[in-house]
Design a protein around this motif. Structure first.
Motif, short mmCIF file in Angstrom:
data_model
loop_
_atom_site.label_atom_id
_atom_site.label_comp_id
_atom_site.label_asym_id
_atom_site.label_seq_id
_atom_site.Cartn_x
_atom_site.Cartn_y
_atom_site.Cartn_z
N TYR A 265 0.84 -1.21 0.00
CA TYR A 265 0.00 0.00 0.00
C TYR A 265 0.87 1.26 0.00
N LEU A 266 1.89 1.28 0.86
CA LEU A 266 2.77 2.44 0.94
C LEU A 266 3.63 2.57 -0.32
N ARG A 267 4.15 1.47 -0.77
CA ARG A 267 5.07 1.45 -1.92
C ARG A 267 4.46 2.12 -3.14
N TYR A 268 3.19 1.82 -3.42
CA TYR A 268 2.58 2.30 -4.65
C TYR A 268 1.57 3.42 -4.41
N ASN A 269 1.59 4.02 -3.23
CA ASN A 269 0.72 5.15 -2.96
C ASN A 269 1.17 6.35 -3.79
N LYS A 270 0.27 6.97 -4.52
CA LYS A 270 0.61 8.11 -5.38
C LYS A 270 -0.21 9.35 -5.03
N THR A 271 -0.49 9.52 -3.75
CA THR A 271 -1.27 10.69 -3.33
C THR A 271 -0.56 11.99 -3.73
N CYS A 272 0.76 12.00 -3.71
CA CYS A 272 1.51 13.21 -4.05
C CYS A 272 1.91 13.25 -5.52
N SER A 273 1.27 12.40 -6.34
CA SER A 273 1.52 12.30 -7.79
C SER A 273 2.73 11.44 -8.12
N PHE A 274 3.52 11.10 -7.12
CA PHE A 274 4.68 10.24 -7.33
C PHE A 274 4.57 9.02 -6.42
N GLN A 275 5.14 7.93 -6.86
CA GLN A 275 5.14 6.72 -6.06
C GLN A 275 5.84 7.01 -4.74
N LEU A 276 5.20 6.68 -3.61
CA LEU A 276 5.72 7.08 -2.31
C LEU A 276 7.11 6.50 -2.04
N LEU A 277 7.32 5.24 -2.40
CA LEU A 277 8.61 4.59 -2.14
C LEU A 277 9.21 4.12 -3.47
N LYS A 278 10.44 4.51 -3.73
CA LYS A 278 11.13 4.06 -4.94
C LYS A 278 12.57 3.69 -4.64
N LYS A 279 13.03 2.67 -5.34
CA LYS A 279 14.45 2.34 -5.30
C LYS A 279 15.21 3.35 -6.14
N PHE A 280 16.51 3.43 -5.91
CA PHE A 280 17.32 4.43 -6.61
C PHE A 280 17.21 4.26 -8.12
N ASP A 281 17.28 3.03 -8.62
CA ASP A 281 17.27 2.81 -10.07
C ASP A 281 15.89 2.99 -10.69
N GLU A 282 14.87 3.23 -9.87
CA GLU A 282 13.53 3.50 -10.40
C GLU A 282 13.25 4.99 -10.55
N ILE A 283 14.12 5.81 -9.98
CA ILE A 283 13.90 7.26 -9.98
C ILE A 283 14.37 7.83 -11.30
N LYS A 284 13.48 8.56 -11.97
CA LYS A 284 13.78 9.12 -13.29
C LYS A 284 14.59 10.40 -13.16
N LYS A 285 15.22 10.76 -14.25
CA LYS A 285 16.13 11.91 -14.24
C LYS A 285 15.42 13.20 -13.84
N THR A 286 14.20 13.40 -14.34
CA THR A 286 13.49 14.63 -13.98
C THR A 286 13.10 14.66 -12.51
N GLU A 287 12.74 13.50 -11.96
CA GLU A 287 12.39 13.43 -10.54
C GLU A 287 13.59 13.76 -9.68
N ASP A 288 14.75 13.29 -10.11
CA ASP A 288 15.98 13.57 -9.37
C ASP A 288 16.35 15.04 -9.52
N LYS A 289 16.18 15.57 -10.73
CA LYS A 289 16.55 16.96 -11.02
C LYS A 289 15.77 17.94 -10.16
N TYR A 290 14.49 17.66 -9.96
CA TYR A 290 13.65 18.58 -9.20
C TYR A 290 13.44 18.13 -7.75
N LYS A 291 14.32 17.26 -7.27
CA LYS A 291 14.37 16.87 -5.86
C LYS A 291 13.06 16.25 -5.37
N LYS A 292 12.40 15.46 -6.25
CA LYS A 292 11.21 14.76 -5.80
C LYS A 292 11.60 13.63 -4.84
#
Length: 339
Positions: A265-292
């Motif tokens: 439930y927590l892992r795939y919660n997207k209340t904030c528009s982004f997946q609540l829990l992500k591994k490093f290799d799942e984080i996209k470049k734009t998400e990293d760029k804007y400090k999501k």
């Protein structure tokens, strides 16, 4: 700065030219090429409309309308001349006009664009796939509108205006398009000049800080600080909205309230528009760029030997929704606004 070709024992200057000299037209050539190669001036984006003009009582048209990976709308204004004219003023008008674009209107515009460009693609499915959404999230779509100005050059008046607009909290990017000729080959040098790419993170932090300072000076009530309780006992006091996901996960873990169902439930919660829990290799470049996700730090949560980062994209509406959902799913937790 000049561009040179590296030969074996010398440097050969590549001569700068102009769109006018090369008989390249603004709409039929430059806009057409960027329409299908938008990544040249705007990474991680999808063009959903060209010459968009569905405005009441106005015949103005947006050169290109795009969506970025954060579901923000992006107004792209193009000019082929050397000073850009008054393109920043035009773009501000367009941004204001599309700011209230709904999900349904965006899908409709994209469907028209796909038809015009002879692409046999389902508009809604394509847009959902681009945003990595399983279903439409109307409340999270188009919350911000960005502006990208692309021209052969920019006058001092434009760059001064753009710097001031960014300082006031807008998101405006200037991209210089400088054609060069090398023999029979026509090359295009694409250079982002505002904000400077190497200073982007710093400028974003400064912009956010100035927003907070202006909000504090306005005298309005600050509702950005919360406290978290577990079974009535204080777990964390006076933290910012951006940390609500982190402290929620840590509180649940510390009190042994995370089983496999709770983790999923927590892992795939997207209340904030982004997946609540992500591994490093799942984080996209734009998400990293804007400090999501705070990937410049150590992973914040570990479950069954796997490390995860926690999403930080929290505004007031999705924070309130998250609190309601979490308190329903985990009645042991409760939150309190302080301010």
């Amino acid at each position: 700065m000049a561009i040179y070709e590296l030969a074996s024992d010398t440097l050969i200057r590549i001569e700068s030219t102009s769109f006018e000299a090369e008989r390249l037209r603004e709409r039929q050539d430059i806009q057409r090429l960027l329409r299908t190669n938008i990544g040249a001036i705007l990474e991680d984006s999808l063009v959903i409309a060209e010459e968009y003009g569905h405005f009441v009582d106005s015949n103005r048209r947006v050169d290109l309308l795009a969506v970025d990976k954060n579901a923000n709308l992006v107004v792209v204004e193009l000019k082929r001349d050397d000073d850009g004219g008054h393109m920043e003023l035009q773009a501000i008008r367009y941004a204001a006009m599309v700011a209230n674009l709904t999900w349904e209107q965006a899908v409709s515009a994209y469907a028209d664009f796909l038809t015009q460009t002879e692409q046999d693609i389902d508009a809604q499915s394509s847009l959902l796939d681009f945003l990595d959404w399983d279903a439409p999230q109307e409340d999270d779509f188009g919350k911000e509108t960005r502006i990208v100005l692309a021209a052969r050059n920019f006058s001092k008046e434009i760059t001064t205006s753009v710097l001031w607009l960014n300082d006031m909290g807008l998101d405006v990017t200037c991209v210089r398009l400088n054609p060069h000729r090398l023999g029979e080959r026509l090359l295009l040098n694409v250079e982002q000049i505002i904000p400077l790419p190497e200073a982007l993170d710093y400028q974003i932090e400064v912009r956010h800080k100035k927003r907070e300072e202006r909000a504090a000076r306005s005298g309005s009530k600050d509702r950005s600080v919360l406290s978290l309780f577990v079974n009535g006992e204080l777990f964390e006091k006076d933290f910012k909205k951006s940390d609500i996901g982190l402290h929620t996960v840590l509180a649940l873990a510390k009190n042994n309230l995370i089983d496999e169902e709770a983790f999923q439930y927590l892992r795939y919660n997207k209340t904030c528009s982004f997946q609540l829990l992500k591994k490093f290799d799942e984080i996209k470049k734009t998400e990293d760029k804007y400090k999501k996700y705070r990937t410049h730090l150590e992973p914040e949560f570990i479950y069954e030997g796997q490390s995860y980062y926690v999403a930080r994209n929290w505004g007031l509406p999705n924070t309130t929704r998250f609190i309601d959902e979490i308190q329903t799913h985990f009645p042991e937790l409760s939150f309190e606004w302080n301010g």
